[in-house]
Design a protein around this motif. Sequence first.
Motif, PDB file in Angstrom:
ATOM      1  N   ALA A 150       0.825  -1.207   0.000  1.00  0.00           N
ATOM      2  CA  ALA A 150       0.000   0.000   0.000  1.00  0.00           C
ATOM      3  C   ALA A 150       0.861   1.259   0.000  1.00  0.00           C
ATOM      4  O   ALA A 150       0.516   2.259  -0.634  1.00  0.00           O
ATOM      5  CB  ALA A 150      -0.939  -0.005   1.201  1.00  0.00           C
ATOM      6  N   ARG A 151       1.980   1.230   0.694  1.00  0.00           N
ATOM      7  CA  ARG A 151       2.853   2.413   0.754  1.00  0.00           C
ATOM      8  C   ARG A 151       3.486   2.704  -0.600  1.00  0.00           C
ATOM      9  O   ARG A 151       3.764   3.849  -0.939  1.00  0.00           O
ATOM     10  CB  ARG A 151       3.956   2.212   1.785  1.00  0.00           C
ATOM     11  N   ARG A 152       3.734   1.644  -1.381  1.00  0.00           N
ATOM     12  CA  ARG A 152       4.443   1.813  -2.654  1.00  0.00           C
ATOM     13  C   ARG A 152       3.525   1.609  -3.853  1.00  0.00           C
ATOM     14  O   ARG A 152       4.001   1.518  -4.983  1.00  0.00           O
ATOM     15  CB  ARG A 152       5.602   0.820  -2.724  1.00  0.00           C
ATOM     16  N   GLY A 153       2.225   1.533  -3.602  1.00  0.00           N
ATOM     17  CA  GLY A 153       1.298   1.152  -4.664  1.00  0.00           C
ATOM     18  C   GLY A 153       1.098   2.185  -5.752  1.00  0.00           C
ATOM     19  O   GLY A 153       0.754   1.845  -6.873  1.00  0.00           O
ATOM     20  N   GLY A 154       1.268   3.447  -5.439  1.00  0.00           N
ATOM     21  CA  GLY A 154       1.138   4.480  -6.444  1.00  0.00           C
ATOM     22  C   GLY A 154      -0.292   4.701  -6.897  1.00  0.00           C
ATOM     23  O   GLY A 154      -1.258   4.380  -6.216  1.00  0.00           O
ATOM     24  N   ALA A 155      -0.409   5.266  -8.097  1.00  0.00           N
ATOM     25  CA  ALA A 155      -1.717   5.684  -8.616  1.00  0.00           C
ATOM     26  C   ALA A 155      -2.650   4.500  -8.837  1.00  0.00           C
ATOM     27  O   ALA A 155      -3.863   4.614  -8.631  1.00  0.00           O
ATOM     28  CB  ALA A 155      -1.525   6.452  -9.922  1.00  0.00           C
ATOM     29  N   ARG A 156      -2.117   3.360  -9.255  1.00  0.00           N
ATOM     30  CA  ARG A 156      -2.977   2.202  -9.506  1.00  0.00           C
ATOM     31  C   ARG A 156      -3.675   1.753  -8.233  1.00  0.00           C
ATOM     32  O   ARG A 156      -4.877   1.477  -8.236  1.00  0.00           O
ATOM     33  CB  ARG A 156      -2.150   1.047 -10.089  1.00  0.00           C
ATOM     34  N   LEU A 157      -2.931   1.683  -7.137  1.00  0.00           N
ATOM     35  CA  LEU A 157      -3.549   1.294  -5.868  1.00  0.00           C
ATOM     36  C   LEU A 157      -4.521   2.370  -5.388  1.00  0.00           C
ATOM     37  O   LEU A 157      -5.564   2.068  -4.821  1.00  0.00           O
ATOM     38  CB  LEU A 157      -2.474   1.046  -4.814  1.00  0.00           C
ATOM     39  N   ASP A 158      -4.175   3.637  -5.620  1.00  0.00           N
ATOM     40  CA  ASP A 158      -5.087   4.725  -5.247  1.00  0.00           C
ATOM     41  C   ASP A 158      -6.440   4.554  -5.928  1.00  0.00           C
ATOM     42  O   ASP A 158      -7.495   4.735  -5.316  1.00  0.00           O
ATOM     43  CB  ASP A 158      -4.491   6.081  -5.637  1.00  0.00           C
ATOM     44  N   ARG A 159      -6.406   4.189  -7.203  1.00  0.00           N
ATOM     45  CA  ARG A 159      -7.657   4.003  -7.939  1.00  0.00           C
ATOM     46  C   ARG A 159      -8.432   2.802  -7.402  1.00  0.00           C
ATOM     47  O   ARG A 159      -9.659   2.842  -7.288  1.00  0.00           O
ATOM     48  CB  ARG A 159      -7.374   3.833  -9.425  1.00  0.00           C
TER      49      ARG A 159
END
Length: 206
Positions: free
Chosen positions: A84-93
């Motif tokens: 989750a800390r390194r997920g970036g925009a894809r995880l945000d979406r």
Amino acid sequence: MLETLGSLTTSPWIYAAVALSVVLDVFLPVLPSGVLVITAAAAAAAAGAAGPVPGPAQVPDILALLVIAAASSVLGDMAAFRLARRGGARLDRAISRSRRLSLAQERLGTALARGGGALVVIARFAPAGRSVVSLGAGKTHRKVMEFLPWSVLAGMAWAGYSVSLGYFGTQWLGAAWLGTAVSVVALFAAGALAAFVIRRPAPAAA
């Protein structure tokens, strides 16, 4: 399925199965990791009451089962936290599309830093609660040392509760299948209670 679980609990592979199931259920909450831990503990209790197991069959060691379940819980938590800390925009979406994860992100923004880490322990018992809290804590960029001690405590509490249910439930009720069934119901009851506590609205600030 019960026959498969029964044969697995008398094999050394039970430890690998427990570890893999507990690690992965932070990403796939449908995995029956708690049921597997309870079944293995119930088999150990039943075998202990019946005496030595003949032949090549082995009985799960309760202490080893407890340590593996707790350690695997922490390992899975930290994997989700790091992701989750390194997920970036894809995880945000992905989080924005999930109402549950979005709510967790809002509620967990400062909860751990304020000493609200007890939520991590409670959520470990709730269905998908572990996923929500681990991903939410990582997404809000909490420090590792704000999250890790609570994850360790949560893993120990969950593993101790699950192993105790299976082991002592079978000892008290006298039959592995009955002890397992009652213990699974007790595990789900604890999960329902934890989910209720997590979903309660936070008290309004004065």
